[in-house]
Design a protein around this motif. Sequence first.
Motif, mmCIF file in Angstrom:
data_model
loop_
_atom_site.group_PDB
_atom_site.id
_atom_site.type_symbol
_atom_site.label_atom_id
_atom_site.label_comp_id
_atom_site.label_asym_id
_atom_site.label_seq_id
_atom_site.Cartn_x
_atom_site.Cartn_y
_atom_site.Cartn_z
ATOM 1 N N THR A 421 -19.045 -44.580 -12.877
ATOM 2 C CA THR A 421 -19.552 -43.408 -13.603
ATOM 3 C C THR A 421 -18.428 -42.695 -14.344
ATOM 4 O OG1 THR A 421 -19.176 -41.914 -11.740
ATOM 5 C CG2 THR A 421 -21.277 -43.104 -11.785
ATOM 6 N N GLU A 422 -18.820 -41.830 -15.285
ATOM 7 C CA GLU A 422 -17.838 -41.058 -16.044
ATOM 8 C C GLU A 422 -17.056 -40.105 -15.136
ATOM 9 O OE1 GLU A 422 -16.863 -41.339 -19.066
ATOM 10 O OE2 GLU A 422 -18.306 -42.892 -19.655
ATOM 11 N N ARG A 423 -17.748 -39.508 -14.172
ATOM 12 C CA ARG A 423 -17.060 -38.567 -13.277
ATOM 13 C C ARG A 423 -16.022 -39.290 -12.423
ATOM 14 N NH1 ARG A 423 -20.985 -34.707 -10.034
ATOM 15 N NH2 ARG A 423 -18.951 -33.742 -9.610
ATOM 16 N N ALA A 424 -16.359 -40.477 -11.948
ATOM 17 C CA ALA A 424 -15.387 -41.248 -11.178
ATOM 18 C C ALA A 424 -14.198 -41.650 -12.053
ATOM 19 C CB ALA A 424 -16.048 -42.485 -10.577
ATOM 20 N N ALA A 425 -14.484 -42.021 -13.296
ATOM 21 C CA ALA A 425 -13.407 -42.399 -14.216
ATOM 22 C C ALA A 425 -12.481 -41.220 -14.484
ATOM 23 C CB ALA A 425 -13.997 -42.933 -15.518
ATOM 24 N N ALA A 428 -10.265 -40.778 -11.431
ATOM 25 C CA ALA A 428 -9.199 -41.782 -11.380
ATOM 26 C C ALA A 428 -8.122 -41.509 -12.426
ATOM 27 C CB ALA A 428 -9.790 -43.181 -11.580
ATOM 28 N N GLY A 429 -8.548 -41.088 -13.623
ATOM 29 C CA GLY A 429 -7.575 -40.780 -14.661
ATOM 30 C C GLY A 429 -6.660 -39.651 -14.254
ATOM 31 N N THR A 430 -7.213 -38.646 -13.583
ATOM 32 C CA THR A 430 -6.396 -37.526 -13.113
ATOM 33 C C THR A 430 -5.403 -37.988 -12.051
ATOM 34 O OG1 THR A 430 -8.210 -36.001 -13.550
ATOM 35 C CG2 THR A 430 -6.476 -35.223 -12.092
ATOM 36 N N VAL A 431 -5.843 -38.879 -11.152
ATOM 37 C CA VAL A 431 -4.953 -39.373 -10.099
ATOM 38 C C VAL A 431 -3.781 -40.147 -10.696
ATOM 39 C CG1 VAL A 431 -4.763 -40.979 -8.157
ATOM 40 C CG2 VAL A 431 -6.732 -39.441 -8.312
ATOM 41 N N LEU A 432 -4.051 -41.049 -11.626
ATOM 42 C CA LEU A 432 -3.028 -41.979 -12.112
ATOM 43 C C LEU A 432 -2.259 -41.470 -13.320
ATOM 44 C CD1 LEU A 432 -5.075 -45.305 -11.824
ATOM 45 C CD2 LEU A 432 -3.382 -44.402 -10.207
ATOM 46 N N ARG A 433 -2.714 -40.408 -13.945
ATOM 47 C CA ARG A 433 -2.103 -39.950 -15.196
ATOM 48 C C ARG A 433 -0.598 -39.696 -15.072
ATOM 49 N NH1 ARG A 433 -5.319 -35.873 -16.276
ATOM 50 N NH2 ARG A 433 -6.777 -37.273 -17.331
ATOM 51 N N PRO A 434 -0.076 -39.167 -13.965
ATOM 52 C CA PRO A 434 1.372 -38.877 -13.919
ATOM 53 C C PRO A 434 2.257 -40.117 -13.916
ATOM 54 C CG PRO A 434 0.175 -37.582 -12.274
ATOM 55 C CD PRO A 434 -0.773 -38.623 -12.779
ATOM 56 N N LEU A 496 -7.258 -47.253 -8.749
ATOM 57 C CA LEU A 496 -7.000 -48.529 -9.421
ATOM 58 C C LEU A 496 -8.291 -49.341 -9.543
ATOM 59 C CD1 LEU A 496 -3.598 -49.485 -7.759
ATOM 60 C CD2 LEU A 496 -3.947 -48.771 -10.129
ATOM 61 N N HIS A 497 -9.127 -49.291 -8.523
ATOM 62 C CA HIS A 497 -10.403 -50.005 -8.557
ATOM 63 C C HIS A 497 -11.283 -49.465 -9.684
ATOM 64 C CE1 HIS A 497 -14.210 -51.439 -6.166
ATOM 65 N NE2 HIS A 497 -14.087 -52.024 -7.349
ATOM 66 N N ILE A 498 -11.346 -48.153 -9.798
ATOM 67 C CA ILE A 498 -12.149 -47.553 -10.864
ATOM 68 C C ILE A 498 -11.620 -47.972 -12.229
ATOM 69 C CG2 ILE A 498 -12.751 -45.349 -11.967
ATOM 70 C CD1 ILE A 498 -12.781 -44.170 -9.082
ATOM 71 N N SER A 499 -10.288 -48.007 -12.370
ATOM 72 C CA SER A 499 -9.710 -48.464 -13.645
ATOM 73 C C SER A 499 -10.130 -49.894 -13.952
ATOM 74 C CB SER A 499 -8.178 -48.363 -13.576
ATOM 75 O OG SER A 499 -7.762 -47.026 -13.402
ATOM 76 N N ASP A 500 -10.154 -50.744 -12.936
ATOM 77 C CA ASP A 500 -10.564 -52.135 -13.133
ATOM 78 C C ASP A 500 -12.038 -52.222 -13.505
ATOM 79 O OD1 ASP A 500 -7.998 -52.909 -12.533
ATOM 80 O OD2 ASP A 500 -8.442 -53.401 -10.433
ATOM 81 N N VAL A 501 -12.888 -51.418 -12.812
ATOM 82 C CA VAL A 501 -14.311 -51.427 -13.101
ATOM 83 C C VAL A 501 -14.553 -51.007 -14.550
ATOM 84 C CG1 VAL A 501 -16.527 -50.341 -12.586
ATOM 85 C CG2 VAL A 501 -15.050 -51.107 -10.718
ATOM 86 N N ARG A 502 -13.876 -49.959 -14.990
ATOM 87 C CA ARG A 502 -14.055 -49.488 -16.357
ATOM 88 C C ARG A 502 -13.540 -50.492 -17.379
ATOM 89 N NH1 ARG A 502 -17.414 -45.404 -17.237
ATOM 90 N NH2 ARG A 502 -16.132 -44.627 -18.991
ATOM 91 N N ALA A 503 -12.420 -51.131 -17.016
ATOM 92 C CA ALA A 503 -11.870 -52.123 -17.940
ATOM 93 C C ALA A 503 -12.770 -53.333 -18.050
ATOM 94 C CB ALA A 503 -10.481 -52.541 -17.483
ATOM 95 N N GLY A 504 -13.478 -53.667 -16.947
ATOM 96 C CA GLY A 504 -14.365 -54.817 -16.957
ATOM 97 C C GLY A 504 -15.622 -54.547 -17.737
#
Length: 504
Positions: A421-425, A428-434, A496-504
């Motif tokens: 979902t967009e909210r999960a994405a 994840a973006g907030t977690v990995l952004r730094p 990282l999983h969410i990033s992979d799901v979105r990339a897929g």
Amino acid sequence: MGEGTEGRQPVGQLDGLLREVRRQASRGTDPETGKVLEWLHRQTGAHVALIADGAGRVESSTENFPPDVLTPLAPLLARLSGGQLDTAATEVGALRVRCEGLGAHEPRPVLVVAGSSEPTPEAVALTSHVGTVLTLLRHAESSERTWRAYQDKARQLRFAVLQALLAGEPLLARRMTAGAVPPLLDAGGLRVHLLHCPPPERDRISRAHQDPSGYHGPNLMVQCPIFKEHLICLIADDEGAGEGAGTSGPGGRAHRQGEILRRLVRDNPHYALGVSGTHPLGATAEAYSQAAHALAAARTAPSRVASYHGQTPLDGVLARQPAVDWARSLVGPLDSVPKTSVDITRLALNMPRSAVAGLLGLSRNTVAAHLRRAGGALGQDLTDARSRAAVHLALALSGSCADPEAEAGQPPPTLDELLGTERAAAWAGTVLRPLDTQHRRTLRAWIDANTDAQRAARAMGISRNTVRAHLRATEAALGLDLLTTGTGVHDVVHALHISDVRAG
């Protein structure tokens, strides 16, 4: 009993005895009775023994003390030890014997001095002085032993209170401390301050702020039994109390305690401090987790102090009902597993297995057996980082009893569907952004290697130390603990999983 060789004036003689007393008192260990008896032997020429009780057991004696002299003395020693006599003088064969009962509590030890001639008044006085010194040293030993036992029990009780609070059971903590309830348990909330310092310093800091009840005013300091550099400080934080609170109330004292910890960090370059947000007593575990994350960031902060400013956890951004349906389908089989195994599994999802073993007094093999039992019921390998993260999320989601059951015939969503979902994405973006590209690459390789730094290093063609250095930098950037308690690993696995799901 003849004259000694260390000086004939009483003052000089007693100086030697006092030096020995000072030496032993400054060490804070069990008294060296033999040293005092040898001193008396050198002064008087007599043989000396300390008899432990009326049964005639020799606790200590000078060299060549004639043990045969004790047999005919047995009735006299029994009376002295039992408090019926204080002193007695007698003869045994060619020996002149003087005995003194020491202390006020029966059975008393008895000092026995045996010489070939009648003791001089000076020798009798020195014998009495030695008896007094031995009594005082034994009292000091008993007091030291009592103090140490009290400190041990106080540490154990503080740890038990912490355990009950970490389990979400403040009422159990009150029941365990009936008659001596720590003021912390009456607070409206608390913050966990996690102090990183050299292990020997923890006990000194805790004792310095301990009150007569064994607590720390409205707060509680507990030495972590697992991470030897951690002092866990539970600081009361009542609503409306804090920096503006009066210093005479609980909030003011709590504020001062936080300032004291910050000052310790400022004055000691090897210290660091992580501070949680405010939580109710029943959420102490969450506060501790936040403090662990903050401590990971504090280690590289210029001030070596960091407060937790984390984001909403993943279970708080997922669509509630579908997420709960997925969680219940995953962890429902745990209902068939013994509660002990489930409780140990919950702990093991938040800290290393070795830490769980040490915390509960179990072997690592026993902890592993409980995990295998729970993992078998779930159909999950709980030694795998991704499986652990999924089960951890499911347990967090399934903890609420207020959510309705899924509608009959509706299959639960998959984890990929939940995380797509967009909210999960956004989460994840907030977690990995730094993270920069290099650190993100190292983090992914480390997760792919099941959090094994050596395997990750081989896969990346770099050294293990470089991998760990990257991970330490990642901890600081993310404000998550990855390498100590490991409580942040689940978040990065999901991100990282969410990033992979979105990339897929």
